[in-house]
Design a protein around this motif. Sequence first.
Motif, short mmCIF file in Angstrom:
data_model
loop_
_atom_site.label_atom_id
_atom_site.label_comp_id
_atom_site.label_asym_id
_atom_site.label_seq_id
_atom_site.Cartn_x
_atom_site.Cartn_y
_atom_site.Cartn_z
N LEU A 131 27.99 -5.30 -42.62
CA LEU A 131 27.20 -5.34 -41.39
C LEU A 131 27.17 -6.77 -40.86
O LEU A 131 27.35 -7.73 -41.62
CB LEU A 131 25.75 -4.89 -41.68
N SER A 132 26.90 -6.91 -39.58
CA SER A 132 26.69 -8.22 -38.98
C SER A 132 25.18 -8.47 -38.85
O SER A 132 24.42 -7.56 -38.56
CB SER A 132 27.34 -8.29 -37.60
N GLY A 133 24.78 -9.70 -39.08
CA GLY A 133 23.37 -10.05 -38.96
C GLY A 133 23.05 -11.25 -39.81
O GLY A 133 23.92 -12.02 -40.21
N ASP B 273 19.15 -8.48 -41.76
CA ASP B 273 18.13 -8.31 -40.71
C ASP B 273 16.92 -7.54 -41.25
O ASP B 273 16.32 -6.72 -40.55
CB ASP B 273 18.72 -7.59 -39.49
N ASP B 274 16.62 -7.82 -42.52
CA ASP B 274 15.48 -7.25 -43.23
C ASP B 274 15.56 -5.76 -43.49
O ASP B 274 14.58 -5.13 -43.87
CB ASP B 274 14.15 -7.57 -42.53
N ASP B 275 16.73 -5.16 -43.28
CA ASP B 275 16.95 -3.75 -43.64
C ASP B 275 17.76 -3.70 -44.93
O ASP B 275 18.73 -4.46 -45.09
CB ASP B 275 17.70 -3.01 -42.53
N PRO B 276 17.39 -2.80 -45.87
CA PRO B 276 18.03 -2.82 -47.20
C PRO B 276 19.42 -2.21 -47.21
O PRO B 276 19.74 -1.29 -46.45
CB PRO B 276 17.06 -1.98 -48.04
N ALA C 161 22.97 -17.12 -49.30
CA ALA C 161 21.55 -17.40 -49.44
C ALA C 161 20.81 -16.83 -48.24
O ALA C 161 21.39 -16.65 -47.17
CB ALA C 161 21.31 -18.91 -49.53
N PRO C 162 19.52 -16.51 -48.41
CA PRO C 162 18.75 -16.05 -47.26
C PRO C 162 18.84 -17.03 -46.10
O PRO C 162 18.77 -18.25 -46.29
CB PRO C 162 17.32 -15.96 -47.82
N GLY C 163 19.06 -16.49 -44.93
CA GLY C 163 19.23 -17.31 -43.75
C GLY C 163 20.67 -17.46 -43.32
O GLY C 163 20.94 -17.86 -42.18
N ASP C 164 21.62 -17.16 -44.22
CA ASP C 164 23.03 -17.24 -43.87
C ASP C 164 23.39 -16.15 -42.87
O ASP C 164 22.87 -15.02 -42.93
CB ASP C 164 23.91 -17.10 -45.10
N THR D 206 31.82 -10.93 -45.37
CA THR D 206 31.13 -12.10 -45.92
C THR D 206 30.70 -11.82 -47.36
O THR D 206 29.98 -10.86 -47.64
CB THR D 206 29.89 -12.46 -45.08
N ALA D 207 31.16 -12.66 -48.31
CA ALA D 207 30.79 -12.50 -49.72
C ALA D 207 29.31 -12.81 -49.91
O ALA D 207 28.81 -13.82 -49.42
CB ALA D 207 31.63 -13.41 -50.59
N LEU D 208 28.61 -11.92 -50.62
CA LEU D 208 27.17 -12.07 -50.79
C LEU D 208 26.76 -12.30 -52.24
O LEU D 208 25.99 -13.20 -52.54
CB LEU D 208 26.45 -10.84 -50.23
N LEU D 209 27.25 -11.46 -53.14
CA LEU D 209 26.87 -11.60 -54.55
C LEU D 209 27.88 -10.89 -55.44
O LEU D 209 28.68 -10.07 -54.98
CB LEU D 209 25.45 -11.09 -54.80
#
Length: 346
Positions: A71-73, A95-98, A185-188, A194-197
Amino acid sequence: MSRRLGYAAAAVALTAGAATAVVVGLPDAPQQAEVSTPPATAAVRRQTLVDTETADGELGYGDPTSHAARLSGTVTALAAEGATVRRGRALYRIDDDPVVLLYGSLPAYRTLSTGDTGRDVEQFEKNLRALGYRGFTVDRTYSSATAAAVRDWQDDLGLAETGGVDPARIVYAAGAVRVDSRTAAPGDAAQPGTALLDTTGTGRVATVELDIADQRLARKGAAVRVTLPDGKEVTGRIKRVETVVTPAEGQQEASTSLAVTIGFTGSPAGPDRAAVSVAFTAATRPGVLTVPVPALLALAEGGYGVQLVDGAGTRVVAVRTGLFADGRVEVSGAGIAAGVQVGMPS
């Protein structure tokens, strides 16, 4: 005339499963060969012969799996490193959605909506039922009843109640996962790719790299003994064996090895990663007769023999060989019995 014997000594090659020794011949029956007295003797021993080998390994959680945004956000939350995430819980938030973890082997590859059919529908419905939602049948058809249950699920997650399943909102794994590391990290800012974890399984495993020549050691399901950094020994079982081919590069020749993964019934305590020693057992032969490997003689007729030494003198007898291990070899043949003396090199 007397016949002088030569001994295999260090010429016996254990690693190749074969032996090379000075060649001698058996006497023609019924005549016995007269031979010189050997410089030393050893007793035939009855024992349990075990072919074991120890290799260095690493205790950890196995190879990590990378997760990228679909997703984009903006990344607003990520599960903490070392945390365990189970079915129905969020791995991260955009965007605060899980984006929620579910269990299954088939990746989420399409939007699910009323009328869709397939294995992915059944996999999703199994998860929906496991999370406590009812009113639909778990099968390969996404029905209006399924859509109604999905709206309830979306409401509980705080998502728009569409009744359809967006593949970007779910991540499938074989079971609960452990967060190995975070690459964002939060805010990215995030966009698809995009690699997240990175995550692993939650159970400890030991991994060992073996030479391809040691393939006899790597049998799926076989028990092994693992020595932990504190000296404690635990039992594990080989759960996976993979062949790894490393192509040639520069002066480095191509090579082939075995990547062995070992699982445990429990979860050994210790740091996330630690060096361990793994003892593999390739074969066990209980109650067999054995002699030291250097006692073997290669026979001109083919096969192997030993020189028996007793009060009546010495003679060469043919033997059948079995398992080689710990410097000894399983033997059987005429006159071979526990306690009998055989000739040895000095």
